[in-house]
Design an enzyme around this catalytic site. Sequence first.
Site, PDB file in Angstrom:
ATOM      1  CG  ASN A   9      -1.735   1.222   1.393  1.00 28.50           C
ATOM      2  OD1 ASN A   9      -1.788   2.057   0.480  1.00 28.50           O
ATOM      3  ND2 ASN A   9      -2.396   1.358   2.534  1.00 28.50           N
ATOM      4  CD1 TRP A  10       3.718   1.207  -2.705  1.00 30.08           C
ATOM      5  CD2 TRP A  10       3.949   2.480  -4.540  1.00 30.08           C
ATOM      6  NE1 TRP A  10       4.667   0.614  -3.500  1.00 30.08           N
ATOM      7  CE2 TRP A  10       4.826   1.379  -4.636  1.00 30.08           C
ATOM      8  CE3 TRP A  10       3.913   3.406  -5.580  1.00 30.08           C
ATOM      9  CZ2 TRP A  10       5.673   1.195  -5.737  1.00 30.08           C
ATOM     10  CZ3 TRP A  10       4.753   3.221  -6.677  1.00 30.08           C
ATOM     11  CH2 TRP A  10       5.634   2.117  -6.746  1.00 30.08           C
ATOM     12  CE  LYS A  11      -0.165   3.181   4.774  1.00 30.50           C
ATOM     13  NZ  LYS A  11      -0.033   3.261   6.215  1.00 30.50           N
ATOM     14  CG  HIS A  91      -5.662   1.829   5.345  1.00 35.13           C
ATOM     15  ND1 HIS A  91      -5.264   2.758   6.281  1.00 35.13           N
ATOM     16  CD2 HIS A  91      -4.630   0.980   5.186  1.00 35.13           C
ATOM     17  CE1 HIS A  91      -4.022   2.469   6.655  1.00 35.13           C
ATOM     18  NE2 HIS A  91      -3.618   1.403   6.005  1.00 35.13           N
ATOM     19  CD  GLU A  93      -2.846   5.444   6.851  1.00 34.19           C
ATOM     20  OE1 GLU A  93      -2.830   5.481   5.608  1.00 34.19           O
ATOM     21  OE2 GLU A  93      -1.903   4.972   7.525  1.00 34.19           O
ATOM     22  CD  GLU A 161      -3.113  -2.403   7.399  1.00 34.48           C
ATOM     23  OE1 GLU A 161      -2.088  -2.691   6.786  1.00 34.48           O
ATOM     24  OE2 GLU A 161      -3.664  -1.292   7.309  1.00 34.48           O
ATOM     25  N   GLY A 167       2.949   2.214  10.870  1.00 34.33           N
ATOM     26  CA  GLY A 167       3.965   3.259  10.751  1.00 34.33           C
ATOM     27  C   GLY A 167       4.668   3.607  12.045  1.00 34.33           C
ATOM     28  CB  SER A 207       5.532  -1.890  12.064  1.00 34.86           C
ATOM     29  OG  SER A 207       5.140  -0.551  12.344  1.00 34.86           O
TER      30      SER A 207
HETATM   31  P1  13P Z   1       3.344   0.371   7.602  1.00 39.08           P
HETATM   32  O1  13P Z   1       3.817  -0.937   6.973  1.00 39.08           O
HETATM   33  O2  13P Z   1       4.065   1.573   7.069  1.00 39.08           O
HETATM   34  O3  13P Z   1       3.280   0.273   9.086  1.00 39.08           O
HETATM   35  O4  13P Z   1       1.819   0.576   7.089  1.00 39.08           O
HETATM   36  C1  13P Z   1       0.928  -0.468   7.202  1.00 39.08           C
HETATM   37  C2  13P Z   1      -0.300  -0.116   6.459  1.00 39.08           C
HETATM   38  O5  13P Z   1      -1.042   0.764   6.859  1.00 39.08           O
HETATM   39  C3  13P Z   1      -0.563  -0.845   5.210  1.00 39.08           C
HETATM   40  O6  13P Z   1      -1.855  -0.623   4.754  1.00 39.08           O
END
Ligand code: 13P
Length: 248
Positions: A9-11, A91, A93, A161, A167, A207
Site C-alpha cells: 500500500n503506497w498510500k 483502511h 486512515e 491492521e 507506521g 510495521s
Molecule cells: P506500515 O507498513 O508503514 O506500518 O503501514 C501499514 C499499512 O497501513 C498498510 O496498509
Amino acid sequence: MRRKLAAGNWKMNGNGASLAEIETLARDHAEGGTDLVICPPATLISRAAAVAGPIDIGGQDCHMAASGAHTGDISASQLRDAGATAVILGHSERREAHEEDSAMIREKARAAHAEDLTTIICVGESLAQRDAQNTLDIIGAQLSLSVPDTATGHNTVIAYEPIWAIGTGKVPSMNEIGQVHDFIRSNLERRFGSGVGRSVRLLYGGSVKPGNAAEIFSVSNVDGALVGGASLKAADFSPIVAALDATT
Ligand code: 13P
C-alpha cells in the site's frame, strides 16, 4: 491450500519515477509461490499496470456508486478500466480521515465485487480498544458489518491492521497476531461455511519489515502481509516476498 499474498500500500507516496520499483519487483518475482499486488496512488494505476507483468495492481479506495456527481471519487469500474484488479477498502486512515464506517465499506465492497475486483478489507483496533481488552469484539463487529454477503475466497482478502502498529515500528506479539487471525478465520467459517471461510486469505499489516517478516509469516492463519512503508522500495519489499516464498 491458500496462495500467499504480499500486498503493498503506497498510500499518498510515489510518482512516475517510482514505476521503476514495480519493474524491478516484476523482474525479480516473475516466478515464485507468492501472489503480489501493489496499490499505488490512483494517478499511477494505469502506468503501473502497463509495467507490472505478473504483479496485480490495486486501488486504495473506490466509491460505492457506479458513476455520478461525486467530485474527486473513483468508481470500481474506473479502477478496472485503468488496469486495477484489486482495491483496498476500509483502511484505518480512510475510516478516520474520511469518516468511513463499516456499512459504507460493505457497500464499496459490493460495488467492487460487481466489477470482479479483489477487495482487501481492513480491520483493526486502536490502542485504547486493545488496552480495554475489546480487540476481538471490535474486530468481530468490523467483520460482520464491513464484509458483504458477496464475499468469496476469490474476491475477498481480510487485512488485520492494528492501528497502533501502522507506521510506528510497534508490532503485536506473535501470540496476539495469532489470536486475532484465528478469531477472524473462525468468524468467516461460521458466517460463510468452511469452504469459503477457509479460502479467504488473511493478511497482517502494521510495521512489517524485512527483519520481522519471517517470524510474522510463521503464525497460523497469516497468509501474507499488507505492507506500507517497506513496500515503497523493491529492495525492502523483495525480502518480505522472499520470506513468504520460503513458507510455501
Ligand atoms: P506500515 O507498513 O508503514 O506500518 O503501514 C501499514 C499499512 O497501513 C498498510 O496498509
